[in-house]
Design a protein around this motif. Structure first.
Motif, PDB file in Angstrom:
ATOM      1  N   ARG A  74     -25.246  18.922  70.541  1.00  0.00           N
ATOM      2  CA  ARG A  74     -26.630  18.459  70.434  1.00  0.00           C
ATOM      3  C   ARG A  74     -27.086  18.693  69.000  1.00  0.00           C
ATOM      4  O   ARG A  74     -27.054  19.815  68.499  1.00  0.00           O
ATOM      5  N   VAL A  75     -27.507  17.635  68.329  1.00  0.00           N
ATOM      6  CA  VAL A  75     -27.834  17.706  66.909  1.00  0.00           C
ATOM      7  C   VAL A  75     -29.211  18.329  66.710  1.00  0.00           C
ATOM      8  O   VAL A  75     -30.191  17.926  67.335  1.00  0.00           O
ATOM      9  N   GLU A  76     -29.268  19.326  65.829  1.00  0.00           N
ATOM     10  CA  GLU A  76     -30.540  19.958  65.468  1.00  0.00           C
ATOM     11  C   GLU A  76     -31.093  19.386  64.162  1.00  0.00           C
ATOM     12  O   GLU A  76     -32.242  18.952  64.102  1.00  0.00           O
ATOM     13  N   ARG A  77     -30.301  19.416  63.111  1.00  0.00           N
ATOM     14  CA  ARG A  77     -30.751  18.961  61.798  1.00  0.00           C
ATOM     15  C   ARG A  77     -29.643  18.153  61.117  1.00  0.00           C
ATOM     16  O   ARG A  77     -28.455  18.432  61.299  1.00  0.00           O
ATOM     17  N   VAL A  78     -30.078  17.184  60.297  1.00  0.00           N
ATOM     18  CA  VAL A  78     -29.147  16.387  59.498  1.00  0.00           C
ATOM     19  C   VAL A  78     -29.729  16.225  58.101  1.00  0.00           C
ATOM     20  O   VAL A  78     -30.903  15.865  57.946  1.00  0.00           O
ATOM     21  N   GLY A  79     -28.917  16.487  57.077  1.00  0.00           N
ATOM     22  CA  GLY A  79     -29.350  16.260  55.707  1.00  0.00           C
ATOM     23  C   GLY A  79     -29.140  14.811  55.309  1.00  0.00           C
ATOM     24  O   GLY A  79     -28.190  14.166  55.749  1.00  0.00           O
ATOM     25  N   LEU A  80     -30.043  14.294  54.476  1.00  0.00           N
ATOM     26  CA  LEU A  80     -29.897  12.937  53.952  1.00  0.00           C
ATOM     27  C   LEU A  80     -29.131  12.996  52.641  1.00  0.00           C
ATOM     28  O   LEU A  80     -29.588  13.590  51.664  1.00  0.00           O
ATOM     29  N   CYS A  81     -27.963  12.382  52.629  1.00  0.00           N
ATOM     30  CA  CYS A  81     -27.052  12.416  51.491  1.00  0.00           C
ATOM     31  C   CYS A  81     -27.051  11.052  50.799  1.00  0.00           C
ATOM     32  O   CYS A  81     -27.198  10.013  51.444  1.00  0.00           O
TER      33      CYS A  81
ATOM     34  N   LEU B 271     -26.607  21.962  55.502  1.00  0.00           N
ATOM     35  CA  LEU B 271     -26.173  21.730  54.124  1.00  0.00           C
ATOM     36  C   LEU B 271     -24.719  22.128  53.900  1.00  0.00           C
ATOM     37  O   LEU B 271     -24.062  21.620  52.983  1.00  0.00           O
ATOM     38  N   PHE B 272     -24.205  23.054  54.727  1.00  0.00           N
ATOM     39  CA  PHE B 272     -22.809  23.468  54.594  1.00  0.00           C
ATOM     40  C   PHE B 272     -21.861  22.281  54.759  1.00  0.00           C
ATOM     41  O   PHE B 272     -20.761  22.273  54.209  1.00  0.00           O
ATOM     42  N   GLY B 273     -22.295  21.275  55.529  1.00  0.00           N
ATOM     43  CA  GLY B 273     -21.394  20.182  55.868  1.00  0.00           C
ATOM     44  C   GLY B 273     -21.077  19.243  54.735  1.00  0.00           C
ATOM     45  O   GLY B 273     -20.058  18.550  54.781  1.00  0.00           O
ATOM     46  N   CYS B 274     -21.948  19.189  53.699  1.00  0.00           N
ATOM     47  CA  CYS B 274     -21.659  18.265  52.610  1.00  0.00           C
ATOM     48  C   CYS B 274     -22.066  18.827  51.263  1.00  0.00           C
ATOM     49  O   CYS B 274     -21.220  19.213  50.474  1.00  0.00           O
ATOM     50  N   CYS B 275     -23.374  18.909  50.955  1.00  0.00           N
ATOM     51  CA  CYS B 275     -23.738  19.197  49.568  1.00  0.00           C
ATOM     52  C   CYS B 275     -23.271  20.575  49.122  1.00  0.00           C
ATOM     53  O   CYS B 275     -22.809  20.729  47.989  1.00  0.00           O
ATOM     54  N   VAL B 276     -23.328  21.573  49.999  1.00  0.00           N
ATOM     55  CA  VAL B 276     -22.866  22.903  49.607  1.00  0.00           C
ATOM     56  C   VAL B 276     -21.343  22.963  49.559  1.00  0.00           C
ATOM     57  O   VAL B 276     -20.749  23.469  48.603  1.00  0.00           O
ATOM     58  N   SER B 277     -20.689  22.419  50.589  1.00  0.00           N
ATOM     59  CA  SER B 277     -19.220  22.450  50.583  1.00  0.00           C
ATOM     60  C   SER B 277     -18.659  21.631  49.434  1.00  0.00           C
ATOM     61  O   SER B 277     -17.623  21.986  48.858  1.00  0.00           O
TER      62      SER B 277
ATOM     63  N   CYS C 219     -28.376  16.319  39.028  1.00  0.00           N
ATOM     64  CA  CYS C 219     -28.992  17.518  39.600  1.00  0.00           C
ATOM     65  C   CYS C 219     -29.671  17.211  40.926  1.00  0.00           C
ATOM     66  O   CYS C 219     -30.797  17.670  41.196  1.00  0.00           O
ATOM     67  N   GLY C 220     -28.996  16.433  41.766  1.00  0.00           N
ATOM     68  CA  GLY C 220     -29.406  16.274  43.156  1.00  0.00           C
ATOM     69  C   GLY C 220     -28.843  17.417  43.976  1.00  0.00           C
ATOM     70  O   GLY C 220     -28.496  18.485  43.447  1.00  0.00           O
ATOM     71  N   GLY C 221     -28.696  17.197  45.290  1.00  0.00           N
ATOM     72  CA  GLY C 221     -28.228  18.259  46.161  1.00  0.00           C
ATOM     73  C   GLY C 221     -26.865  18.800  45.788  1.00  0.00           C
ATOM     74  O   GLY C 221     -26.654  20.017  45.687  1.00  0.00           O
ATOM     75  N   VAL C 222     -25.891  17.899  45.562  1.00  0.00           N
ATOM     76  CA  VAL C 222     -24.538  18.340  45.219  1.00  0.00           C
ATOM     77  C   VAL C 222     -24.522  19.021  43.856  1.00  0.00           C
ATOM     78  O   VAL C 222     -23.881  20.061  43.661  1.00  0.00           O
ATOM     79  N   GLY C 223     -25.238  18.449  42.878  1.00  0.00           N
ATOM     80  CA  GLY C 223     -25.276  19.042  41.548  1.00  0.00           C
ATOM     81  C   GLY C 223     -25.911  20.414  41.544  1.00  0.00           C
ATOM     82  O   GLY C 223     -25.416  21.341  40.878  1.00  0.00           O
TER      83      GLY C 223
END
Length: 390
Positions: free
Chosen positions: A55-62, A183-189, A212-216
């Protein structure tokens, strides 16, 4: 007992307070490139062997999701996008051993078999059997008329629930809020992974981060964690450079209209160039800028996904005579299943400031507005609260 709003287990006759089967979920579906996502009811299959229903709680917009919406990256439609996700395990299929109902989990688009040559070499994002890992005998999603709906990366997280292979998931401590955990799923990893695994930055190194977006911002924090002695943030938006300094950049360069001017500015800050340049934009110009920032023996690590058919032009003499390197690091060359514990400990210890990276939390119903607002210079990461109705 029900799953996400509008999705009841009773339709399947299963409610033993341990396994809750969700048969229908609301999803935001990409039907036409360039058009907003459309909300509709989608049937989701039951978990098969080694699969987990979440069950999805949160999703980041990438920005990768935005690239698919705009047609800069190819995907078959209709499709459910979304890949930076945190949620709660609802039910597990046969053979699942690493997680239980009720666990909070985060997901990756790069599940790995753990047995192929690349996995054994410590490069799970390059797993040679990833297609087999994702393979299942029937589609995960379909419309009420029976037509199939695809899912980005085998996830399709812009929905109230996802059905994924166990190898796509890592359990995360529930003390980590879901808007941070996703955030662990994409920008942080990707960002921290690029520094730790892809570039292998060390304390005596100098680093330039382009974009200098999320990944940067995650890469800047990763470079700070690695002890880099100088971290130069590069962006075309002055306000993003202000944000970058808050997260650990020691210097800032406004890219402006001339890549040559940006390169010159970097070389003025760090005479001769930097040891590592990390590109987190996804444009040929910024990838070439990364190479131009390098000192002899330096390495440019390219993270941004570029439009299909893109190619780079770099000076051959600088490559050969200068012993410079250009390399990709898909998803930061992360090691997801072990990295999540690292991210969690650094977050709880105050060494990774992930709370400040979440600049907006919006309702699922406002997801299209969230994509429209991604160009806001003050935005680092917009997170979608998936637990409400639409």
């Amino acid at each position: 007992m029900e799953g996400p709003q509008g999705a009841s287990s009773a339709a399947d006759g299963v409610d033993d307070r341990r396994h809750i089967v969700i048969s229908t979920v609301t999803a935001a579906v990409l039907h036409t490139v360039g058009e907003p996502l459309e909300f509709e009811a989608i049937a989701i299959d039951h978990p098969g062997a080694f699969e987990v229903l979440v069950r999805v709680e949160r999703v980041g917009l990438c920005h990768s999701d935005l690239h698919y919406i705009r047609g800069l990256l190819d995907i078959g439609t209709p499709a459910i996008l979304g890949h930076e996700v945190a949620g709660i395990v609802e039910t597990v299929g046969a053979g699942v051993t690493r997680m239980n109902v009720g666990d909070r989990v985060v997901a990756t688009v790069t599940p790995a078999c753990g047995m192929c040559r690349q996995c054994l070499r410590g490069r799970p994002t390059q797993c040679q059997r990833v297609d087999l890992v994702r393979l299942r005998p029937r589609p995960k999603h379909h419309r009420m008329d029976g037509s199939v709906v695809g899912a980005l990366g085998g996830l399709g997280a812009f929905a109230q629930a996802i059905l994924v292979t166990e190898s796509s998931l890592a359990v995360v401590d529930k003390t980590v809020p879901p808007e941070v955990a996703c955030l662990f799923g994409c920008c942080v990893s990707t960002g921290v992974g690029a520094v730790v695994h892809g570039a292998a930055v060390r304390p005596h190194d100098t680093v330039a981060v382009i974009g200098c977006g999320g990944v940067g911002i995650a890469a800047i924090q990763g470079a700070r964690l690695a002890g880099a002695r100088r971290i130069i943030a590069i962006d075309s938006e002055p306000r993003k450079l202000v944000v970058a300094k808050r997260f650990g950049a020691t210097d800032a360069v406004l890219a402006g209209k001339s890549p040559e001017a940006a390169v010159s500015a970097v070389h003025q800050i760090e005479s001769g160039g930097v040891d590592h340049a990390i590109e987190a934009v996804g444009r040929t110009e910024t990838a070439e800028l990364a190479f131009g920032c390098l000192a002899p023996a330096g390495a440019a690590t390219i993270l941004g996904l570029m439009p299909t058919g893109s190619s780079l032009r770099i000076p051959a003499e600088d490559l050969v005579y200068g012993d410079r390197t250009v390399r990709g690091a898909y998803m930061g060359a992360n090691r997801f299943l072990s990295d999540v514990a690292m991210f969690t400990d650094h977050y709880r210890g105050g060494r990774l400031d992930l709370d400040a990276m979440v600049t907006r939390v919006i309702d699922f119903a406002d997801i299209n507005d969230g994509f429209a607002a991604m160009s806001d210079p003050d935005n680092v990461r917009t997170v979608v609260n998936m637990t409400g109705g639409v």
